[in-house]
Design an enzyme around this catalytic site. Sequence first.
Site, PDB file in Angstrom:
ATOM      1  CG  ASP A 277      16.454   1.284 -62.685  1.00  0.00           C
ATOM      2  OD1 ASP A 277      17.514   0.840 -63.169  1.00  0.00           O
ATOM      3  OD2 ASP A 277      15.810   2.224 -63.195  1.00  0.00           O
ATOM      4  NE  ARG A 281      19.446   4.007 -65.224  1.00  0.00           N
ATOM      5  CZ  ARG A 281      19.998   2.811 -65.317  1.00  0.00           C
ATOM      6  NH1 ARG A 281      21.316   2.724 -65.460  1.00  0.00           N
ATOM      7  NH2 ARG A 281      19.280   1.713 -65.272  1.00  0.00           N
ATOM      8  CG  ASP A 295      13.920   6.470 -61.044  1.00  0.00           C
ATOM      9  OD1 ASP A 295      12.794   5.929 -60.988  1.00  0.00           O
ATOM     10  OD2 ASP A 295      14.391   6.922 -62.098  1.00  0.00           O
TER      11      ASP A 295
END
Length: 444
Positions: A277, A281, A295
Amino acid sequence: MNEYNKNKNSTTLTSSQQEEEKEVLDEITNTTIYVVAVIALIPVVAILAWVGRTVVRRKILSGSELNSETGLHRPITEDDSLQVVGGRQYPAVTTSLPQHCFETIQEAPENIPKIDGVDTTDGGIWEFPRSNLRLQTVLGEGNFGKVWKAEAENICGFPGTSLVAVKTVKDNGGKEVEDLVQEMNIMKEIGTHPNIVTLLGVCTEQEPLLLIMEYVMYGKLLTHLREQRAKQSSFFNFSKETDELPDTLTAKDLTKFAYGVAKGMEYLVSKGIIHRDLAARNILVDHNKLTKISDFGLSRNLRDIGSEMYEQKTKGALPIRWMAPESLYFSVFTPKSDVWGFGILMWEIVTLGSTPYPGMGAREVMRRVRDGYRLERPAHCHPQLYALIQRCWSGDMNKRPDFSELRKDLAKLLEDQHGYIDLQNISDTKYYSMDQNPDEEEKL
């Protein structure tokens, strides 16, 4: 005469017995001293080991590369004095509490039930007392959880209060909890690197589960990039950098962002970890403009599964706009799939946070990528930099560069005094489609 010999033998026997008894007593005494010494050494060794571990972890976190990024020594200001408890807001300063003395989390340990059905074992040295943690304000919120700014007492051997970030899930049961536990385990395996968000501790013995990380001051790279759009009139090329505008990004800053991510990903690959991912962001920026990968909710350790690739067999929301063709159509993920995502991330950086494939829906993105379409070169992006980005998007994963090569290529660009991103001539409208919210994953 016989009586004399008898007495002599008796005396000799008695002396021999005394010598034997003395030897036995000496042996028992020596053994006792040895045993007592060993027993006494055990707690001393344990204390030394604990002190050594604390010193090492503290040294790692306070090293020259990390000390300025962790936020552990950032002074607490009045802006930090908002405490959130149980959905209600309380001022930190009250008549009953001195300034900067906060209530602890409402879910005190003795009032929280044990978690059933989730393996949270091996907390080990990472387990942190939740009574030493105080949540303050929400830094970010997604579909499944929140990230809080919080205060921690005496964490990682640092005395006093430290600012930290705390991640938790909205629902205390089900897949979200399992995903958070998996993220904790991945971060434990990662260890410490200047371009990766550092794990500081976990609270796993009771609900809610809490993942404690370093606090990174400027937050998401995506937000940071988009905030620069209002400052476009003040942008300078790489060759015109000045100290008069410290808050304005330069072309060199943008290249440094990409370099830091490549460096962090090179380290992750060495650990056998795929991120899955990689997007603006999920990159954080500290006050020294150092980028940190964060993340790890979708991350996997290939060493754990004994394979060079990970095949996802369950359906769910995935970051389609950042996914490679083999991931979109065959659900296969490798380090080279992360390289594709890194190319999309660099395009985000160049365009100051534009949404990839502007104006297209998820299904159209999939079809166009399969047919060979690639994001175009922005007019303000130097062809040499775009060529590096474009190499990440090879349809054949084996022809994509690895992160070691990307790091070296970006380092060469940083050494060059040429401006590879012309911020003075960036289009204000062409690349900034916001039709699709990149913070929301799309179902595949």
